[in-house]
Design an enzyme around this catalytic site. Structure first.
Site, PDB file in Angstrom:
ATOM      1  N   ALA A  71       0.822  -1.215   0.000  1.00  0.00           N
ATOM      2  CA  ALA A  71       0.000   0.000   0.000  1.00  0.00           C
ATOM      3  C   ALA A  71       0.853   1.260   0.000  1.00  0.00           C
ATOM      4  O   ALA A  71       0.445   2.286  -0.559  1.00  0.00           O
ATOM      5  CB  ALA A  71      -0.930  -0.004   1.200  1.00  0.00           C
ATOM      6  N   ASN A 152      -5.800   3.755  10.583  1.00  0.00           N
ATOM      7  CA  ASN A 152      -5.077   2.597  11.105  1.00  0.00           C
ATOM      8  C   ASN A 152      -4.801   2.659  12.600  1.00  0.00           C
ATOM      9  O   ASN A 152      -4.497   1.641  13.209  1.00  0.00           O
ATOM     10  CB  ASN A 152      -3.761   2.405  10.336  1.00  0.00           C
ATOM     11  N   GLN A 181      -6.946  -0.490   5.570  1.00  0.00           N
ATOM     12  CA  GLN A 181      -7.515  -1.060   6.812  1.00  0.00           C
ATOM     13  C   GLN A 181      -8.997  -1.370   6.653  1.00  0.00           C
ATOM     14  O   GLN A 181      -9.657  -1.756   7.624  1.00  0.00           O
ATOM     15  CB  GLN A 181      -7.298  -0.101   7.993  1.00  0.00           C
ATOM     16  N   SER A 199      -3.257  -3.320   0.621  1.00  0.00           N
ATOM     17  CA  SER A 199      -2.132  -4.182   0.907  1.00  0.00           C
ATOM     18  C   SER A 199      -2.676  -5.549   1.283  1.00  0.00           C
ATOM     19  O   SER A 199      -3.672  -5.645   1.993  1.00  0.00           O
ATOM     20  CB  SER A 199      -1.394  -3.563   2.096  1.00  0.00           C
ATOM     21  N   HIS A 201      -1.116  -7.895   3.079  1.00  0.00           N
ATOM     22  CA  HIS A 201      -0.655  -8.503   4.341  1.00  0.00           C
ATOM     23  C   HIS A 201      -1.521  -8.153   5.550  1.00  0.00           C
ATOM     24  O   HIS A 201      -1.294  -8.662   6.645  1.00  0.00           O
ATOM     25  CB  HIS A 201       0.829  -8.198   4.591  1.00  0.00           C
ATOM     26  N   THR A 237       9.663  -6.973 -13.508  1.00  0.00           N
ATOM     27  CA  THR A 237       9.167  -8.312 -13.826  1.00  0.00           C
ATOM     28  C   THR A 237       8.043  -8.701 -12.872  1.00  0.00           C
ATOM     29  O   THR A 237       8.195  -8.578 -11.652  1.00  0.00           O
ATOM     30  CB  THR A 237      10.321  -9.335 -13.717  1.00  0.00           C
ATOM     31  N   CYS A 322       4.157   1.769  11.749  1.00  0.00           N
ATOM     32  CA  CYS A 322       4.973   2.623  10.866  1.00  0.00           C
ATOM     33  C   CYS A 322       5.497   3.847  11.576  1.00  0.00           C
ATOM     34  O   CYS A 322       6.417   4.493  11.107  1.00  0.00           O
ATOM     35  CB  CYS A 322       4.170   3.044   9.652  1.00  0.00           C
TER      36      CYS A 322
HETATM   37  N1  PMP Z   1      -1.973   2.603   4.691  1.00  0.00           N
HETATM   38  C1  PMP Z   1      -2.479   2.174   5.856  1.00  0.00           C
HETATM   39  C2  PMP Z   1      -3.748   2.751   6.355  1.00  0.00           C
HETATM   40  C3  PMP Z   1      -1.800   1.178   6.578  1.00  0.00           C
HETATM   41  O1  PMP Z   1      -2.299   0.754   7.735  1.00  0.00           O
HETATM   42  C4  PMP Z   1      -0.589   0.643   6.062  1.00  0.00           C
HETATM   43  C5  PMP Z   1       0.153  -0.439   6.805  1.00  0.00           C
HETATM   44  N2  PMP Z   1       0.792   0.010   7.964  1.00  0.00           N
HETATM   45  C6  PMP Z   1      -0.105   1.146   4.842  1.00  0.00           C
HETATM   46  C7  PMP Z   1      -0.828   2.119   4.193  1.00  0.00           C
HETATM   47  C8  PMP Z   1       1.189   0.640   4.260  1.00  0.00           C
HETATM   48  O2  PMP Z   1       1.035  -0.643   3.754  1.00  0.00           O
HETATM   49  P1  PMP Z   1       2.317  -1.506   3.288  1.00  0.00           P
HETATM   50  O3  PMP Z   1       2.893  -2.055   4.539  1.00  0.00           O
HETATM   51  O4  PMP Z   1       1.729  -2.580   2.427  1.00  0.00           O
HETATM   52  O5  PMP Z   1       3.212  -0.624   2.535  1.00  0.00           O
END
Ligand code: PMP
Length: 374
Positions: A71, A152, A181, A199, A201, A237, A322
């Site tokens: 993301a 988030n 989220q 994203s 994950h 790729t 983050c």
């Molecule tokens: N946007 C939001 C709202 C998120 O919670 C996150 C993940 N912390 C991201 C963006 C970034 O995603 P990614 O880890 O896939 O770069």
């Protein structure tokens, strides 16, 4: 002692079924999807199928799905790609003060290094950006608006459908939303959204795997130049096993979305009700926010409490992963009007469908013990 993982907004564990699909494809589908031989055509066909599945899930066309590394990259591509592409139409752009770092930092870069003018909208005390607030900020030279769907840190939910509807009155403005989220957790409708980042994950898929959903009407200046993959918007790729896994991740998450929503809502309601009875606890998440995120503050040092919890194999976070290594104060909590003490001592519990009520009960017992012992 059982491990309790309540940090699902940071990332989730990988689903076994998705891992099996990946392993199968990484072994058999290793050829370059751009190669002109039978093995390459096979990779290309699987990539096409994956893209089709994802496009159908969003009611979009294949050309509107761009695979990215996550993301953060999707946000950067949406924001810088649009603003650079359409800079001659105007240089005013709008976002909110509580976006994820990958949105906020991209806006700051455009402001500081490329002379864009940014309006940063402040949310209300529930973490919401209202459509009227956005409309008031619009100028003749506004070209881009980026507002996240679910925050988030606190789980507040913006009505991106209504915001997008309003923005339709301004054809020059392109609307982007970070739905990371929200997707697979809350009902998402992209009919009024031009660009959406997500994203995999966060929904039991792989880290380093993301998608930008882009309306076909929009052109982007690519941020990664090269061989022209992803319709020229993102070279490199293609990772076909990841793309196939992404389609599977989304299909599973969307199929189970309503059930998981109800399950986590029960966990959230129970947790919030119990937390309210603990002296010194302040609930920071709005009542009608995402059922997957509960943010609360304590009248003790939050980092001491989370560390003590982690020694008992209970994993929560102090704020978003983050920004948790930067400063102890949460900019999101400050922006919704909470004081420095509350904003510095927050704990975020974030659920996935793997969590249970018993885990919430154990968490509460351990939390109370720790709070009493400090
Ligand atoms: N946007 C939001 C709202 C998120 O919670 C996150 C993940 N912390 C991201 C963006 C970034 O995603 P990614 O880890 O896939 O770069």
């Amino acid at each position: 002692m059982i491990l309790i993982y309540f940090d699902n907004a940071a990332t989730t564990s990988v689903d076994q079924d998705i891992l099996n699909t990946y392993v199968e494809f990484v072994k058999t589908c290793f050829a370059n999807a751009a190669s002109n031989h039978l093995l390459g055509y096979k990779s290309y066909e699987y990539e096409k199928q994956a893209r089709q599945i994802i496009a159908n899930l969003f009611k979009k066309k294949e050309e509107e799905i761009i695979f990215t590394s996550g993301a953060s990259e999707a946000n950067n591509l949406a924001i810088k790609g649009t603003c650079f592409q359409y800079k001659n139409r105007g240089k005013h752009i709008i976002t909110s003060t509580i976006e994820h770092a990958s949105v906020l930092e991209a806006f700051k870069q455009l402001e500081k290094e490329f002379n864009f003018e940014v309006t940063y909208l402040k949310p209300n005390k529930n973490g919401i950006i209202e459509k009227d607030q956005i409309e008031k900020a619009i100028r003749n030279d506004t070209i881009f608006v980026s507002i996240m769907m679910v925050n988030n840190e606190i789980g507040s939910i913006n009505d991106i459908d209504t915001i997008g509807e309003m923005l339709k009155k301004y054809p020059k403005i392109i609307f982007h939303s970070d739905i990371t989220q929200a997707i697979g957790k809350i009902k998402v409708d992209l009919k009024n959204v031009d660009l959406a980042s997500l994203s995999l994950h966060k929904i039991h898929g792989f880290k380093g795997s993301g998608i930008l959903v882009k309306s076909e009407k929009i052109n982007l200046m690519s941020q990664i130049s090269g061989g022209g993959q992803e319709f020229n918007f993102r070279s490199g790729t293609n990772n076909v096993p990841y793309e196939v896994s992404a389609a599977k991740t989304l299909r599973i998450a969307l199929k189970n979305q309503e059930e998981n929503y109800q399950k986590c809502l029960k966990l959230k309601n129970y947790l919030v009700d119990e937390l309210k009875n603990i002296q010194g606890v302040h609930i920071n998440s709005p009542i009608n926010g995402s059922p997957f995120i509960v943010n609360f503050s304590i009248d003790k040092k939050a980092s001491v409490v989370t560390e003590a919890l982690s020694k008992k194999e209970i994993y929560v976070s102090t704020k978003s992963a983050c920004s948790s290594k930067k400063s102890s104060i949460s900019y999101v909590l400050k922006e919704i009007g909470l004081d420095d003490k509350i904003s510095s001592n927050a704990i975020r519990v974030s659920f996935s469908d793997n969590n249970t009520l018993d885990e919430v009960k154990i968490f509460l017992v351990e939390l109370k013990k720790i709070l009493e012992s400090i």
